[in-house]
Design a protein around this motif. Structure first.
Motif, PDB file in Angstrom:
ATOM      1  N   TYR A 189       0.826  -1.202   0.000  1.00 45.72           N
ATOM      2  CA  TYR A 189       0.000   0.000   0.000  1.00 45.72           C
ATOM      3  C   TYR A 189       0.867   1.262   0.000  1.00 45.72           C
ATOM      4  O   TYR A 189       0.487   2.289  -0.588  1.00 45.72           O
ATOM      5  N   SER A 190       2.023   1.207   0.654  1.00 46.99           N
ATOM      6  CA  SER A 190       2.945   2.348   0.616  1.00 46.99           C
ATOM      7  C   SER A 190       3.420   2.600  -0.813  1.00 46.99           C
ATOM      8  O   SER A 190       3.483   3.748  -1.267  1.00 46.99           O
ATOM      9  N   ALA A 201       1.813   1.757  -3.523  1.00 48.62           N
ATOM     10  CA  ALA A 201       0.657   2.249  -4.275  1.00 48.62           C
ATOM     11  C   ALA A 201       0.468   3.745  -4.043  1.00 48.62           C
ATOM     12  O   ALA A 201       0.155   4.502  -4.978  1.00 48.62           O
ATOM     13  N   MET A 202       0.657   4.198  -2.807  1.00 57.20           N
ATOM     14  CA  MET A 202       0.511   5.622  -2.514  1.00 57.20           C
ATOM     15  C   MET A 202       1.603   6.444  -3.185  1.00 57.20           C
ATOM     16  O   MET A 202       1.361   7.562  -3.655  1.00 57.20           O
ATOM     17  N   LYS A 205       0.548   6.834  -6.697  1.00 53.30           N
ATOM     18  CA  LYS A 205      -0.554   7.793  -6.800  1.00 53.30           C
ATOM     19  C   LYS A 205      -0.035   9.228  -6.672  1.00 53.30           C
ATOM     20  O   LYS A 205      -0.509  10.136  -7.370  1.00 53.30           O
ATOM     21  N   TYR A 207      -5.660   9.585   1.929  1.00 54.48           N
ATOM     22  CA  TYR A 207      -5.970   8.242   1.443  1.00 54.48           C
ATOM     23  C   TYR A 207      -6.704   7.338   2.439  1.00 54.48           C
ATOM     24  O   TYR A 207      -6.976   6.182   2.127  1.00 54.48           O
ATOM     25  N   ILE A 229      -7.989   2.355   4.411  1.00 57.43           N
ATOM     26  CA  ILE A 229      -7.389   2.952   3.228  1.00 57.43           C
ATOM     27  C   ILE A 229      -8.416   2.985   2.103  1.00 57.43           C
ATOM     28  O   ILE A 229      -9.315   2.134   2.038  1.00 57.43           O
ATOM     29  N   SER A 230      -8.314   3.969   1.252  1.00 57.32           N
ATOM     30  CA  SER A 230      -9.336   4.187   0.232  1.00 57.32           C
ATOM     31  C   SER A 230      -9.435   3.015  -0.745  1.00 57.32           C
ATOM     32  O   SER A 230      -8.463   2.300  -0.990  1.00 57.32           O
ATOM     33  N   GLU A 245      -9.621   3.242  -3.815  1.00 56.02           N
ATOM     34  CA  GLU A 245      -8.749   3.555  -4.951  1.00 56.02           C
ATOM     35  C   GLU A 245      -7.360   2.948  -4.754  1.00 56.02           C
ATOM     36  O   GLU A 245      -6.785   2.367  -5.687  1.00 56.02           O
ATOM     37  N   ILE A 246      -6.820   3.054  -3.543  1.00 52.98           N
ATOM     38  CA  ILE A 246      -5.505   2.473  -3.256  1.00 52.98           C
ATOM     39  C   ILE A 246      -5.618   0.954  -3.128  1.00 52.98           C
ATOM     40  O   ILE A 246      -4.765   0.209  -3.638  1.00 52.98           O
ATOM     41  N   ARG A 247      -6.660   0.474  -2.462  1.00 56.08           N
ATOM     42  CA  ARG A 247      -6.835  -0.974  -2.306  1.00 56.08           C
ATOM     43  C   ARG A 247      -6.911  -1.676  -3.660  1.00 56.08           C
ATOM     44  O   ARG A 247      -6.398  -2.774  -3.833  1.00 56.08           O
ATOM     45  N   MET A 307      -5.385  -1.079  -6.257  1.00 54.01           N
ATOM     46  CA  MET A 307      -4.099  -1.125  -6.951  1.00 54.01           C
ATOM     47  C   MET A 307      -3.263  -2.341  -6.562  1.00 54.01           C
ATOM     48  O   MET A 307      -2.229  -2.613  -7.175  1.00 54.01           O
TER      49      MET A 307
END
Length: 294
Positions: free
Chosen positions: A117-118, A120-121, A124, A172, A182-183, A185-187, A189
């Motif tokens: 997730y890091s 992915a952020m 983004k 996020y 976590i959003s 949108e991030i999940r 990814m």
């Protein structure tokens, strides 16, 4: 716990997960497995050992392995690998993949999901530079429990305070009571899959970047060599391997070499043109190869 039972559990855990336990770790086994005995109404650790020896105890065996697996993770852990990801790996690989505009990233032993997730952020945040470039992030772990948490993307106040910049928390995450999620949108990814690194992962395909941090330290030398050798087969010659701060490929494999001045970062070892030419000539003219061998 008597010595023979501890020896059985130690061999069992090494075979199933690669985890190597010294004699001094008996206290750790007891502290982590006593809750398992209670959940199954077993009178003692001796009873637990007897239970996992029985045929048909696969589910209990997996529960024991999961209980003994270390699941320490937090957002942007150690920071440096994420700086390397943003400042070196992405620019180099995006240039090299300009024609196909796709990249695959694998986070092995991803635990509860903070590492993928890091990443992915980061992607983004870099969307202006990334543009239409496509990224596939895969997170894998041996534990069903941590994978379920990773998929949900829900974390405690303590977990989001460990390494996560406040700006990203606000941007996020959404607060749900005492938890933060976590959003979507991030999940979306990140994909998740259960995987034991001791088993074949050739079916996963090739990855441009592989994060395999803070897991090799729990393996013995031969297991480390085996895992690294198989990881090398999943990477292109210009890919990147990221290990933990206390881990190295030095003395374990010739398949990788350190990236100068970038701690914890490795690339598949590049063959010299002369060596590659000699090998090609050797395969084409075996007799000549034999004559010229030292």
């Amino acid at each position: 716990m008597i010595t023979t039972e501890f020896d059985f559990l130690r061999d069992f855990l090494k075979q199933r997960s690669g985890l190597v336990l010294s004699n001094e770790k008996q206290y750790l086994v007891e502290s982590r497995l006593i809750p398992v005995t209670r959940r199954h109404n077993l009178a003692s650790l001796s009873a637990l050992v007897q239970a996992i020896r029985k045929p048909g105890s696969t589910a209990l065996q997996e529960e024991v392995v999961e209980a003994m697996t270390t699941n320490e993770s937090f957002f942007f852990r150690d920071k440096t690998p994420f700086d390397h990801f943003k400042g070196l790996m992405l620019p180099n690989l995006m240039e090299a993949r300009a024609s196909r505009r796709k990249m695959r990233i694998w986070c092995a032993a991803a635990s509860t999901g903070q590492e993928p997730y890091s990443l992915a952020m980061v992607l983004k945040e870099m969307r202006a530079k990334v543009g239409s470039f496509g990224f596939e992030i895969l997170g894998t772990d041996i534990s069903n429990e941590v994978l379920d948490k990773a998929k949900a993307g829900t974390y405690s106040q303590f977990e989001v305070q460990r390494g996560l910049p406040i700006q990203m928390l606000v941007k996020y995450f959404a607060q749900e009571g005492e938890l933060w999620q976590i959003s979507s949108e991030i999940r979306s990814m990140v994909q998740w899959r259960k995987l034991n690194l001791l088993q074949s992962f050739s079916q996963l395909g090739e990855f441009d970047i592989i994060f395999c941090r803070n897991v090799l330290i729990y393996f013995d030398q031969e297991t480390k060599k085996d895992v690294l050798h198989r990881i090398a087969k999943q990477m292109p010659k210009d890919g990147y391997l990221v290990l933990g701060a206390a881990e190295t490929v030095v003395g374990l494999t010739d398949a990788f070499e350190p990236v100068p001045e970038h701690r914890g970062l490795y690339r598949p070892k590049q063959q010299s043109a002369d060596a590659a030419t000699v090998r090609k000539l050797g395969s084409a003219f075996p007799k000549l190869s034999a004559l010229t061998s030292p």
